[in-house]
Design an enzyme around this catalytic site. Structure first.
Site, PDB file in Angstrom:
ATOM      1  N   PRO A  10       5.424   4.211  28.260  1.00 50.03           N
ATOM      2  CG  PRO A  10       5.331   4.688  25.873  1.00 50.03           C
ATOM      3  CD  PRO A  10       5.537   5.184  27.516  1.00 50.03           C
ATOM      4  CG  ASN A  11       5.172  -0.663  25.001  1.00 50.00           C
ATOM      5  OD1 ASN A  11       4.229  -1.223  24.683  1.00 50.00           O
ATOM      6  ND2 ASN A  11       5.763   0.373  23.956  1.00 50.00           N
ATOM      7  NE  ARG A  18       9.160  -3.264  25.680  1.00 48.40           N
ATOM      8  CZ  ARG A  18       9.547  -2.104  25.880  1.00 48.40           C
ATOM      9  NH1 ARG A  18       9.494  -1.355  27.158  1.00 48.40           N
ATOM     10  NH2 ARG A  18       9.750  -1.125  24.905  1.00 48.40           N
ATOM     11  CE1 TYR A  23      13.987  -2.170  27.446  1.00 50.09           C
ATOM     12  CE2 TYR A  23      12.501  -3.632  25.947  1.00 50.09           C
ATOM     13  CZ  TYR A  23      13.130  -2.369  26.401  1.00 50.09           C
ATOM     14  OH  TYR A  23      13.374  -1.538  25.363  1.00 50.09           O
ATOM     15  CG  ASN A  74      12.313   3.798  31.643  1.00 50.38           C
ATOM     16  OD1 ASN A  74      12.404   4.299  30.571  1.00 50.38           O
ATOM     17  ND2 ASN A  74      12.736   2.556  31.840  1.00 50.38           N
ATOM     18  CB  ALA A  77       9.166   4.525  22.687  1.00 47.93           C
ATOM     19  CD  GLU A 101      16.790  10.245  29.651  1.00 49.22           C
ATOM     20  OE1 GLU A 101      17.566  11.270  29.688  1.00 49.22           O
ATOM     21  OE2 GLU A 101      16.853   9.635  28.717  1.00 49.22           O
ATOM     22  CG  HIS A 103      16.694   4.789  29.385  1.00 48.41           C
ATOM     23  ND1 HIS A 103      15.581   5.163  28.854  1.00 48.41           N
ATOM     24  CD2 HIS A 103      17.339   6.049  29.341  1.00 48.41           C
ATOM     25  CE1 HIS A 103      15.433   6.222  28.369  1.00 48.41           C
ATOM     26  NE2 HIS A 103      16.544   6.920  28.811  1.00 48.41           N
ATOM     27  NE  ARG A 110      17.692  -1.935  22.823  1.00 48.00           N
ATOM     28  CZ  ARG A 110      16.240  -1.599  23.382  1.00 48.00           C
ATOM     29  NH1 ARG A 110      16.004  -0.975  24.265  1.00 48.00           N
ATOM     30  NH2 ARG A 110      15.630  -2.285  22.661  1.00 48.00           N
TER      31      ARG A 110
END
Ligand code: DQA
Length: 146
Positions: A10-11, A18, A23, A74, A77, A101, A103, A110
């Protein structure tokens, strides 16, 4: 040719607009283009997809298992709480396929909630914090293991 699904949660379709300070300013379309370029360089057939829907992401992981396709994921969330995605990812790696995985940001640097990944323990490995290069490094890992 070895196939790899590059799956985005998502996103991530909103890359470019964004939170560019987190990012970057490159768009999701740029990521799709880069995926094709890296695939050509590495001799991989790369397909980049994105969804905001958890069930769609789960179904894409089932597709990877059934078609015996490696995965760069990825989970966005969903990384931090989706046991459904975790269980689907486990089927990929327990089937002998590679699942990396990735990111863009470094979640460990963070907010506290981002420091938990429910995916990490069932992934082949994790690459985080290198922007788009996280994906390139993940594809290199897939290529070197095939
Ligand atoms: C992310 C990190 C996640 O914490 C976040 O929810 C995202 C993107 C990354 O690529 O840095 O959506 O997965």
């Amino acid at each position: 040719m070895t196939r790899v699904l590059v799956l985005n949660g998502p996103n991530l379709g909103r890359l470019g607009s964004r939170e560019p300070e987190v990012y970057g300013s490159a768009s999701y379309a740029d990521l799709v283009d880069a995926g094709a370029r890296w695939g050509a360089e590495l001799g991989l057939e790369v397909e980049v997809r994105q969804t905001d829907d958890e069930s769609v992401l789960v179904s894409w992981l089932h597709e990877a298992v059934d078609a015996r396709v490696h995965v760069v994921l990825n989970p966005a969330a969903f990384t931090h709480y989706s046991y459904a995605l975790r269980d689907a990812a486990a089927q990929v790696t327990s089937g002998g396929l590679t699942l990396v995985e990735v990111h863009l940001s470094n979640p460990y640097a963070r907010e506290a909630f981002r420091r938990t990944s429910v995916i990490g323990a069932v992934a082949t490995g994790t690459i985080a914090g290198f922007g788009f290069e996280s994906y390139e490094l993940a594809l290199r890992a897939v290529a070197s293991r095939r």
